[in-house]
Write a protein that holds these residues in place. Sequence first.
Motif, PDB file in Angstrom:
ATOM      1  N   ARG A   3      45.657  36.255  38.686  1.00 25.24           N
ATOM      2  CA  ARG A   3      44.457  35.453  38.949  1.00 25.24           C
ATOM      3  C   ARG A   3      43.214  36.257  38.612  1.00 25.24           C
ATOM      4  O   ARG A   3      43.162  37.456  38.844  1.00 25.24           O
ATOM      5  CB  ARG A   3      44.413  35.032  40.415  1.00 25.24           C
ATOM      6  CG  ARG A   3      45.598  34.188  40.826  1.00 25.24           C
ATOM      7  CD  ARG A   3      45.650  34.025  42.340  1.00 25.24           C
ATOM      8  NE  ARG A   3      46.835  33.317  42.726  1.00 25.24           N
ATOM      9  CZ  ARG A   3      46.881  32.014  42.983  1.00 25.24           C
ATOM     10  NH1 ARG A   3      45.781  31.294  42.896  1.00 25.24           N
ATOM     11  NH2 ARG A   3      48.005  31.432  43.319  1.00 25.24           N
ATOM     12  N   ALA A   4      42.211  35.547  38.098  1.00 21.27           N
ATOM     13  CA  ALA A   4      40.936  36.181  37.774  1.00 21.27           C
ATOM     14  C   ALA A   4      39.797  35.230  38.096  1.00 21.27           C
ATOM     15  O   ALA A   4      39.948  34.010  38.024  1.00 21.27           O
ATOM     16  CB  ALA A   4      40.885  36.556  36.297  1.00 21.27           C
ATOM     17  N   ILE A  14      29.665  32.792  40.153  1.00 18.14           N
ATOM     18  CA  ILE A  14      31.007  32.545  39.641  1.00 18.14           C
ATOM     19  C   ILE A  14      30.949  31.397  38.643  1.00 18.14           C
ATOM     20  O   ILE A  14      30.361  30.354  38.919  1.00 18.14           O
ATOM     21  CB  ILE A  14      31.976  32.237  40.793  1.00 18.14           C
ATOM     22  CG1 ILE A  14      32.157  33.506  41.643  1.00 18.14           C
ATOM     23  CG2 ILE A  14      33.322  31.733  40.268  1.00 18.14           C
ATOM     24  CD1 ILE A  14      32.925  33.301  42.928  1.00 18.14           C
ATOM     25  N   ILE A  15      31.568  31.606  37.474  1.00 19.09           N
ATOM     26  CA  ILE A  15      31.517  30.588  36.432  1.00 19.09           C
ATOM     27  C   ILE A  15      32.888  30.011  36.111  1.00 19.09           C
ATOM     28  O   ILE A  15      32.985  29.061  35.342  1.00 19.09           O
ATOM     29  CB  ILE A  15      30.855  31.123  35.147  1.00 19.09           C
ATOM     30  CG1 ILE A  15      31.536  32.383  34.656  1.00 19.09           C
ATOM     31  CG2 ILE A  15      29.379  31.377  35.380  1.00 19.09           C
ATOM     32  CD1 ILE A  15      30.990  32.918  33.340  1.00 19.09           C
ATOM     33  N   GLY A  16      33.943  30.540  36.722  1.00 21.02           N
ATOM     34  CA  GLY A  16      35.267  29.975  36.493  1.00 21.02           C
ATOM     35  C   GLY A  16      36.358  30.859  37.048  1.00 21.02           C
ATOM     36  O   GLY A  16      36.124  32.018  37.415  1.00 21.02           O
ATOM     37  N   THR A  17      37.560  30.292  37.118  1.00 20.44           N
ATOM     38  CA  THR A  17      38.722  31.036  37.586  1.00 20.44           C
ATOM     39  C   THR A  17      39.882  30.806  36.630  1.00 20.44           C
ATOM     40  O   THR A  17      39.881  29.850  35.852  1.00 20.44           O
ATOM     41  CB  THR A  17      39.126  30.616  39.012  1.00 20.44           C
ATOM     42  OG1 THR A  17      39.422  29.224  39.025  1.00 20.44           O
ATOM     43  CG2 THR A  17      38.050  30.928  40.025  1.00 20.44           C
ATOM     44  N   LEU A  18      40.863  31.679  36.727  1.00 24.91           N
ATOM     45  CA  LEU A  18      42.038  31.609  35.861  1.00 24.91           C
ATOM     46  C   LEU A  18      43.271  31.964  36.672  1.00 24.91           C
ATOM     47  O   LEU A  18      43.263  32.943  37.426  1.00 24.91           O
ATOM     48  CB  LEU A  18      41.887  32.606  34.703  1.00 24.91           C
ATOM     49  CG  LEU A  18      43.119  32.858  33.833  1.00 24.91           C
ATOM     50  CD1 LEU A  18      43.391  31.659  32.934  1.00 24.91           C
ATOM     51  CD2 LEU A  18      42.944  34.121  33.020  1.00 24.91           C
ATOM     52  N   ILE A  19      44.302  31.163  36.523  1.00 25.56           N
ATOM     53  CA  ILE A  19      45.632  31.492  37.026  1.00 25.56           C
ATOM     54  C   ILE A  19      46.534  31.412  35.813  1.00 25.56           C
ATOM     55  O   ILE A  19      46.616  30.363  35.166  1.00 25.56           O
ATOM     56  CB  ILE A  19      46.097  30.520  38.126  1.00 25.56           C
ATOM     57  CG1 ILE A  19      45.117  30.556  39.300  1.00 25.56           C
ATOM     58  CG2 ILE A  19      47.520  30.867  38.575  1.00 25.56           C
ATOM     59  CD1 ILE A  19      45.392  29.517  40.367  1.00 25.56           C
ATOM     60  N   PHE A  25      47.729  36.915  30.271  1.00 22.66           N
ATOM     61  CA  PHE A  25      46.558  37.257  31.073  1.00 22.66           C
ATOM     62  C   PHE A  25      45.529  38.076  30.284  1.00 22.66           C
ATOM     63  O   PHE A  25      44.351  37.707  30.224  1.00 22.66           O
ATOM     64  CB  PHE A  25      46.972  38.017  32.332  1.00 22.66           C
ATOM     65  CG  PHE A  25      45.840  38.243  33.283  1.00 22.66           C
ATOM     66  CD1 PHE A  25      45.430  37.235  34.139  1.00 22.66           C
ATOM     67  CD2 PHE A  25      45.182  39.459  33.333  1.00 22.66           C
ATOM     68  CE1 PHE A  25      44.382  37.429  35.021  1.00 22.66           C
ATOM     69  CE2 PHE A  25      44.134  39.673  34.205  1.00 22.66           C
ATOM     70  CZ  PHE A  25      43.736  38.650  35.051  1.00 22.66           C
ATOM     71  N   ASP A  26      45.952  39.165  29.686  1.00 20.44           N
ATOM     72  CA  ASP A  26      45.003  40.063  29.009  1.00 20.44           C
ATOM     73  C   ASP A  26      44.205  39.361  27.916  1.00 20.44           C
ATOM     74  O   ASP A  26      42.997  39.578  27.779  1.00 20.44           O
ATOM     75  CB  ASP A  26      45.719  41.278  28.439  1.00 20.44           C
ATOM     76  CG  ASP A  26      46.178  42.241  29.527  1.00 20.44           C
ATOM     77  OD1 ASP A  26      45.624  42.175  30.646  1.00 20.44           O
ATOM     78  OD2 ASP A  26      47.090  43.045  29.266  1.00 20.44           O
TER      79      ASP A  26
END
Length: 112
Positions: A3-4, A14-19, A25-26
């Motif tokens: 998660r990022a 915060i402008i967004g998230t990632l799972i 991921f990288d």
Amino acid sequence: MRRATFYDPVGGRIIGTLICSEAYFDVNVEDKTWIEGTYDLETHYIANGIATLRPAMPLTVTGSVISGIPQGATVTLGEQAFPVDDGEADIEGYTGILKITCWPYLDAEVTL
């Protein structure tokens, strides 16, 4: 899964998230400003690379005077908005809900 949280390095918004799976991921975080984990933009911001809770505004309402407004805040009454830089707003003659916004503070609503 990793998660990022992506954020604006200037203001910490915060402008967004990632799972994402470890394998991808990288490539998904490359060339972006991010921290490990996912955080809600409504309740958090990033300060010095650390997820931080957005503070509540230290508002006090006495009659029509609202004090404790952070410098640079915007007060909105209906469709009208005005900046407040001296920490206080006298909203004499207005009845209703007004909204106060100032990053990174949580938005506040005051009923007069």
